[in-house]
Design an enzyme around this catalytic site. Structure first.
Site, PDB file in Angstrom:
ATOM      1  N   GLU A   1     -29.669 -65.193-129.255  1.00 31.85           N
ATOM      2  CA  GLU A   1     -30.540 -66.041-128.243  1.00 31.85           C
ATOM      3  C   GLU A   1     -31.925 -66.137-128.688  1.00 31.85           C
ATOM      4  OE1 GLU A   1     -29.906 -62.753-127.995  1.00 31.85           O
ATOM      5  OE2 GLU A   1     -31.792 -61.768-127.005  1.00 31.85           O
TER       6      GLU A   1
ATOM      7  N   CYS B   1     -25.918 -57.574-127.642  1.00 28.92           N
ATOM      8  CA  CYS B   1     -26.737 -56.337-127.955  1.00 28.92           C
ATOM      9  C   CYS B   1     -26.092 -55.195-126.785  1.00 28.92           C
ATOM     10  CB  CYS B   1     -28.007 -56.435-127.715  1.00 28.92           C
ATOM     11  SG  CYS B   1     -28.972 -55.223-128.440  1.00 28.92           S
TER      12      CYS B   1
ATOM     13  N   HIS C   1     -29.137 -60.345-131.855  1.00 29.86           N
ATOM     14  CA  HIS C   1     -29.576 -61.308-130.681  1.00 29.86           C
ATOM     15  C   HIS C   1     -29.680 -62.704-130.961  1.00 29.86           C
ATOM     16  CE1 HIS C   1     -31.309 -58.165-127.910  1.00 29.86           C
ATOM     17  NE2 HIS C   1     -31.204 -57.278-129.075  1.00 29.86           N
TER      18      HIS C   1
END
Ligand code: MN
Length: 231
Positions: free
Chosen positions: A208, A95, A206
């Site tokens: 994660e 990001c 994202h």
């Protein structure tokens, strides 16, 4: 075991968990550290999400929507990237991370997708309250890329996948030597990489957030594996 330096941010936990889930050892780096000290004992560098890179870093006046990141963060992360690249450390940038990576290497950013890119998709999809991270749009993945190689098995050779999206900026002019490895249907650049590096990849979504379900586990596995070989 590979020690992964994570440039700190306000929502750190999912980044930490993503590294722990693939056997890496996270170490949190913050701008109170000297860069050389911060990189001591680090085998790979992860750059995280956050507010905007100061447009002065790429020679532009700020658009009214720009919210600059915490004081000192741009300078710290740009210095980390330069030092990590000089040491040939693997880099995974997420990001804001892909944005600061591109700027650190000489590129520029679209400062505000909604007002500067006619016909753009919605790239700022809020996190739902139940934290079931919803998918926002698909990306087309460049076949001849590290990203494609990493995701090949999980995508079963498809060249698109669904991603989440919480950004109002994106890569504009690509840093010299880098290439685009994923694009949204509206043309927004969603991933870049440096083919001359063993592992230097940035994604605009994202990954994660999916550590519990593993949709993007291959990105973290490949990153930690590359970092392990370095050690
Ligand atoms: Mn997006």
């Amino acid at each position: 075991m590979a020690v992964i330096g994570i440039a700190t941010c306000r929502k750190l936990e999912d980044y930490r968990q993503s590294i722990l889930h693939v056997g890496g050892e996270p170490r949190i780096l913050d701008s109170s550290m000297a860069v050389e000290q911060a990189l001591t004992g680090i085998d790979g560098l992860m750059l995280t999400g956050g507010d905007d890179v100061a447009p002065s870093r790429y020679g532009e006046p700020p658009h009214p929507t720009v919210v600059e990141a915490e004081t000192g963060r741009d300078a710290f992360e740009i210095a980390l990237i330069e030092a990590a690249r000089a040491r040939q450390l693997p880099i995974l940038a997420i990001c804001r991370g892909v944005q600061v990576l591109n700027v650190a290497c000489g590129g520029t950013l679209v400062q505000d997708i909604p007002s500067q890119l006619a016909g753009a998709l919605t790239h700022s999809l809020p996190v739902p309250p139940n934290e079931a991270y919803s998918l926002a749009h698909e990306v087309w993945i460049e076949k001849d890329s590290l990203l494609s190689t990493l995701m090949r098995e999980r995508l079963a050779d498809a060249d698109t996948c669904e991603v989440n999206s919480r950004h109002h900026q994106s890569v504009k002019d690509l840093a010299r030597g880098f290439k685009v490895s994923a694009t949204a249907p509206d043309g927004v650049i969603e991933a870049i990489e440096d083919p001359a590096s063993r592992f230097c990849l940035g994604v605009q979504w994202h990954p994660e957030n999916f550590f519990r379900t593993g949709e993007f586990r291959p990105l973290f596995e490949g990153f930690v594996e590359a970092s392990t070989r370095q050690a």
